[in-house]
Design an enzyme around this catalytic site. Structure first.
Site, short mmCIF file in Angstrom:
data_model
loop_
_atom_site.label_atom_id
_atom_site.label_comp_id
_atom_site.label_asym_id
_atom_site.label_seq_id
_atom_site.Cartn_x
_atom_site.Cartn_y
_atom_site.Cartn_z
N ALA A 25 0.34 -1.00 0.05
CA ALA A 25 0.32 -0.12 -0.69
C ALA A 25 1.09 1.43 0.36
O ALA A 25 0.52 2.40 1.19
CB ALA A 25 -0.93 -0.14 1.15
N HIS A 30 6.49 6.16 1.74
CA HIS A 30 7.40 5.18 1.37
C HIS A 30 8.23 5.49 0.39
O HIS A 30 9.61 4.96 -0.13
CB HIS A 30 6.70 3.60 0.93
N GLN A 54 2.75 -9.28 13.22
CA GLN A 54 2.93 -8.29 14.04
C GLN A 54 1.29 -7.66 14.54
O GLN A 54 1.24 -6.67 14.43
CB GLN A 54 3.51 -7.28 13.34
#
Ligand code: AMP
Length: 281
Positions: A25, A30, A54
């Site tokens: 995503a 990023h 996680q």
């Protein structure tokens, strides 16, 4: 662009290898990590893997956005050489057991509070997957965002404790024009919720600005931030911590506190957001 696990072995001796682990995503946050790696390394690998280990029970694992085609375009645009999107069995050879034989990793003392306390097992899952990805990719440098500040510190600590042959390079948090830190989870927010979420960076910046004007008492700063935060936000924590120990600080050093950071976590309707801001920014 996509690289398989077998092909990874062939790129480790091309030059310096930069690695940007993500859960996909991808957004401009990023992309900023990828661009730093591309500038600093000969080859850049971006991994896309939504790590079930996680996520806790009742968290958003099932609805977490999966957008591999778009992720490949963003990674390419940012200059990445390869996208590595391993299957769950490649990461966890004993799947459906999310365990890595002989690798009972301790997330360490920095994982005790904040996210670690509220999301039991979260950092165990983070250190396990990052260590496994490091083993598979064998990077020289790994790029992580300050956006997830506790994660960054837990991983720096893991690399130091295990003396792993990789250097962690932290990267600044990218924000939208309205101040909200970019996050894959922002897409869950309605227009109204987004308006409420704007109060998060505003509250963090209000603390930093009051500090710059001379206020050093952290209780006063935290009260100020509470007043700024939209009242619909369900607070998980709001604190001012030492960046090295992640322990709360009572009084800041007037003028310039190089080691203090405000950290926030809370829920805007059903979406959990985290953010943080260094006091020396
Ligand atoms: P995620 O896909 O959420 O696991 O994030 C992958 C990496 O991108 C982590 O190192 C994050 O800290 C980083 N990251 C996420 N959001 C941002 C942002 N807004 N600015 C910079 N880095 C970010």
């Amino acid at each position: 662009m996509l690289i398989s696990t077998d092909e990874l072995a062939g790129i480790t001796d091309i030059g310096t290898l930069g690695f940007v682990p993500t859960m996909g995503a991808l957004h401009a946050g990023h992309a900023s990590l990828i661009k730093v790696s591309v500038r600093q390394c000969d080859v850049t690998v971006v991994s896309v893997f939504v790590n079930p280990a996680q996520f806790g029970e009742g968290e958003d694992l099932d609805r977490y956005p999966r957008t591999l085609e778009a992720d490949i375009s963003i990674a390419k645009e940012a200059g990445a050489d390869y996208v590595y999107a391993p299957t769950i069995e490649e990461v966890y050879p004993h799947y459906p057991a999310l365990s890595l034989a002989g690798e009972e990793l301790e997330p360490g003392l920095l994982a005790r509070n904040w996210e670690g306390k509220l999301r039991p097992g979260h950092f165990e899952g983070v250190v396990a997957v990052v260590k496994r990805l490091f083993d598979l990719v064998q990077p020289d440098y790994a790029y992580f965002g300050e956006k997830d500040f506790q994660q960054l510190r837990v991983l720096e600590d893991m690399v130091a404790r295990l003396q792993l042959p990789v250097e962690i390079r932290p990267c600044f948090t990218m924000r939208d024009a309205d101040g909200i830190a970019l996050s894959s989870r922002n897409r869950y927010l309605s227009a109204e919720e987004r308006e409420q979420a704007r109060s998060i960076p505003t509250a963090l910046m209000a603390m930093r600005d009051a500090f710059k004007e001379g206020e050093t008492g952290t209780n006063k700063l935290l009260n100020l931030a509470q007043d700024v935060l939209d009242e619909s936000i369900q607070l998980d924590y709001l604190a001012i911590v030492d960046e090295l120990t992640l322990e709360p600080i009572e009084r800041l050093t007037e003028g310039c506190d190089r080691q203090a950071r405000a950290i926030f976590a809370g829920r805007v309707a059903s979406t959990r957001l985290i953010d943080n801001l260094p006091f020396n920014s």
